[in-house]
Design a protein around this motif. Structure first.
Motif, short mmCIF file in Angstrom:
data_model
loop_
_atom_site.label_atom_id
_atom_site.label_comp_id
_atom_site.label_asym_id
_atom_site.label_seq_id
_atom_site.Cartn_x
_atom_site.Cartn_y
_atom_site.Cartn_z
N UNK A 181 54.28 46.41 71.17
CA UNK A 181 53.93 46.49 69.75
C UNK A 181 53.78 47.92 69.23
N UNK A 182 53.23 48.85 70.02
CA UNK A 182 53.10 50.22 69.49
C UNK A 182 54.43 50.84 69.08
N UNK A 183 55.54 50.37 69.69
CA UNK A 183 56.85 50.94 69.36
C UNK A 183 57.34 50.50 67.98
N UNK A 184 56.79 49.40 67.46
CA UNK A 184 57.32 48.87 66.20
C UNK A 184 56.24 48.68 65.13
N UNK A 185 55.04 49.15 65.40
CA UNK A 185 53.98 49.00 64.41
C UNK A 185 54.23 49.93 63.22
N UNK A 186 54.28 49.32 62.04
CA UNK A 186 54.52 50.07 60.80
C UNK A 186 53.55 49.55 59.75
N UNK A 187 52.92 50.46 59.01
CA UNK A 187 51.99 50.02 57.98
C UNK A 187 50.74 49.39 58.59
N UNK A 188 50.00 48.67 57.79
CA UNK A 188 48.79 47.95 58.22
C UNK A 188 47.69 48.89 58.73
N UNK A 189 47.82 50.20 58.45
CA UNK A 189 46.80 51.13 58.94
C UNK A 189 45.41 50.77 58.39
N UNK A 241 54.73 44.49 53.12
CA UNK A 241 55.08 45.86 53.49
C UNK A 241 55.89 46.48 52.36
N UNK A 242 55.72 47.78 52.14
CA UNK A 242 56.50 48.46 51.11
C UNK A 242 57.93 48.67 51.58
N UNK A 243 58.82 49.03 50.64
CA UNK A 243 60.20 49.31 51.01
C UNK A 243 60.27 50.45 52.01
N UNK A 245 61.87 50.37 55.75
CA UNK A 245 62.91 51.29 56.20
C UNK A 245 62.53 51.90 57.54
N UNK A 246 61.28 52.33 57.68
CA UNK A 246 60.82 52.91 58.94
C UNK A 246 60.95 51.88 60.06
N UNK A 247 60.61 50.62 59.75
CA UNK A 247 60.70 49.56 60.76
C UNK A 247 62.14 49.33 61.20
N UNK A 248 63.07 49.30 60.25
CA UNK A 248 64.48 49.10 60.63
C UNK A 248 64.99 50.27 61.47
N UNK A 249 64.54 51.48 61.15
CA UNK A 249 64.94 52.64 61.97
C UNK A 249 64.46 52.49 63.41
N UNK A 252 61.74 37.43 58.06
CA UNK A 252 63.12 37.15 57.67
C UNK A 252 63.97 38.42 57.67
N UNK A 253 63.43 39.50 57.13
CA UNK A 253 64.17 40.75 57.06
C UNK A 253 64.48 41.26 58.47
N UNK A 254 63.48 41.21 59.34
CA UNK A 254 63.66 41.67 60.72
C UNK A 254 64.73 40.85 61.43
#
Length: 439
Positions: A25-33, A336-338, A342-346, A388-390
């Motif tokens: 999970x640490x490799x893909x955690x984005x947002x939710x801080x 999540x914001x756009x 984007x960071x998650x897809x990267x 769904x996006x993922x």
């Protein structure tokens, strides 16, 4: 970002299947801080001898389970023990046919620590406790483990723990089982140890069976399983851990119970847990429950249908969109914001390329266009979720990897992506929203 292949595989396969990976999970955690910080503040309180109770509210695929698993990883790193379970028609908080006990069994089966993150840590914890007491006794007394008096000194420290637990509800029986486990361990009697573990797991069918095998005239039942969770929290603190975190997901399965009286009994159990944690009746324990907004806020069938809970959990007069109280008992997840997507897809593109050993071809412009198209779907503002996006993005990565001749930019915009093409009148708005992404 380097990631082991086994973890990369678990992450990609889990996300493509629509479930949250247990590792990586640490490799893909984005947002939710903000949400994570609020929950980790609770963890600090628990470690100091307090207790906490939170609800995580979000629609399907919004990241509830992801947030729960992220917190799970964080607290295990902080020397906490975590138990987690998803509710189902067979697993409830209260029932007449063993549904409450089934939830307890699932929680104990999934008992995890930093050194045993995948569950099944009960035996490890019990053995570590005994080993810790022995080491502490040797340090305090200066005795050798081979000394005839060493065993008595260890027993004395064991009884200090046991006496502290005996004051709690069902504590005497819990302590007695710990004593049996200690003696079995000292005698090298693995069969007796296994019986005690079986009892702690709630696997004895009735009192007669427990009496014949262990000499105890009690078993864990539908009615009192939560009392044993509180006992475990106290014991774990004495065993050298910082506390116990209980994660219960899929509250919607209580919402779906057709019988209103059965639903109310389950909500009454939630009220008991909530009151215990906030009134100081429970120590070193945190409880987080996850559910959809409907299963929590519906005043006809949801958690709010139980007036005592609604009056405690409902937002006050000052709550409004854009201003969130992260100290409230219910944390409402926002999309999540756009930028975060984007960071998650990267991150996912990087992990996918490492997993299959290829040079990443998809560019940031491709990812921006992909996200534009995803969020341009009709109704995406209220219906599209990170799940769904993922899933769509991983499918895109799979196709591009298997068909290297594809021009990614053309493919994303082609008829094969028609299901995400913007509707009339949305194109200009979408481009404006993503203007800051232009390279």
């Amino acid at each position: 970002m380097k990631i082991p292949k086994r973890i990369a595989s678990a992450v990609i396969n889990s996300l493509k299947g629509g479930v949250v990976p247990r590792t990586g999970l640490p490799y893909i955690t984005v947002g939710r801080e903000t949400e994570i910080d609020a929950l980790l503040h609770d963890v600090d309180i628990i470690a100091d001898g307090g207790a906490a109770f939170r609800f995580i509210s979000g629609k399907y695929g919004s990241g509830k389970s992801f947030l729960l698993q992220t917190i799970r990883s964080h607290v295990m790193d902080r020397n906490f023990v975590v138990v987690d379970a998803d509710l189902s028609p067979e697993r409830r908080l209260q029932g007449t046919k063993g549904q409450g006990l089934a939830t307890y069994k699932e929680l104990i089966r999934n008992m995890s620590t930093k050194t045993r993150p995948d569950g099944g840590a009960l035996t490890l914890i019990l053995d570590r406790w005994i080993s810790g007491v022995q080491s502490e006794t040797a340090a305090e007394t200066g005795m050798s483990p081979d000394s005839p008096e060493f065993g008595k000194a260890v027993e004395k420290k064991i009884y200090e723990v046991i006496n502290a637990l005996s004051e709690m509800v069902h504590g005497f029986d819990f302590a007695r089982l710990l004593t049996i486990y200690y003696h079995a361990s000292a005698d090298g009697n693995d069969e007796e140890k296994a019986k005690v573990v079986k009892w702690f797991r709630g696997e004895y069918v009735n009192k007669t069976e427990a009496k014949s095998e262990l000499g105890v005239n009690i078993v864990i039942s539908d009615d009192d399983w939560y009392e044993y969770i509180k006992l475990f929290a106290m014991f774990l603190k004495m065993a050298g851990y910082n506390g116990l975190l209980v994660l219960i997901d899929e509250l919607v399965n209580i919402y779906k119970i057709p019988n209103s009286i059965t639903r109310q009994y389950n909500y009454e159990k939630i009220l008991t847990m909530y009151n215990d944690t906030l009134q100081g009746k429970a120590k070193y324990i945190g409880i987080i429950m996850g559910g959809t907004p409907q299963c929590i806020e519906d005043t006809r069938r949801g958690v709010y249908s139980y007036e005592a809970l609604r009056s405690r959990l409902a937002e006050g007069r000052f709550g409004r969109e854009g201003v969130r109280d992260m100290l409230a008992p219910v944390i409402h997840l926002i999309p999540l914001t756009y930028e975060e997507m984007l960071v998650l897809t990267e991150k996912l593109a990087d992990i996918h390329a490492q997993l299959f050993d290829y040079e990443q071809k998809i560019t940031q412009e491709d990812m921006i266009r992909f996200i534009q198209l995803e969020f341009s779907r009709i109704g995406s503002d209220s219906h599209i979720t990170p799940r769904e996006v993922i899933r769509d993005f991983i499918e895109l990565l799979d196709i591009v990897f298997q068909n290297p001749q594809i021009n990614i930019s053309e493919f994303i915009a082609s008829d094969s992506m028609a299901h995400v093409k913007p509707s009339v009148g949305q194109d200009d708005q979408t481009d404006e929203e993503f203007a800051e992404f232009e390279i």
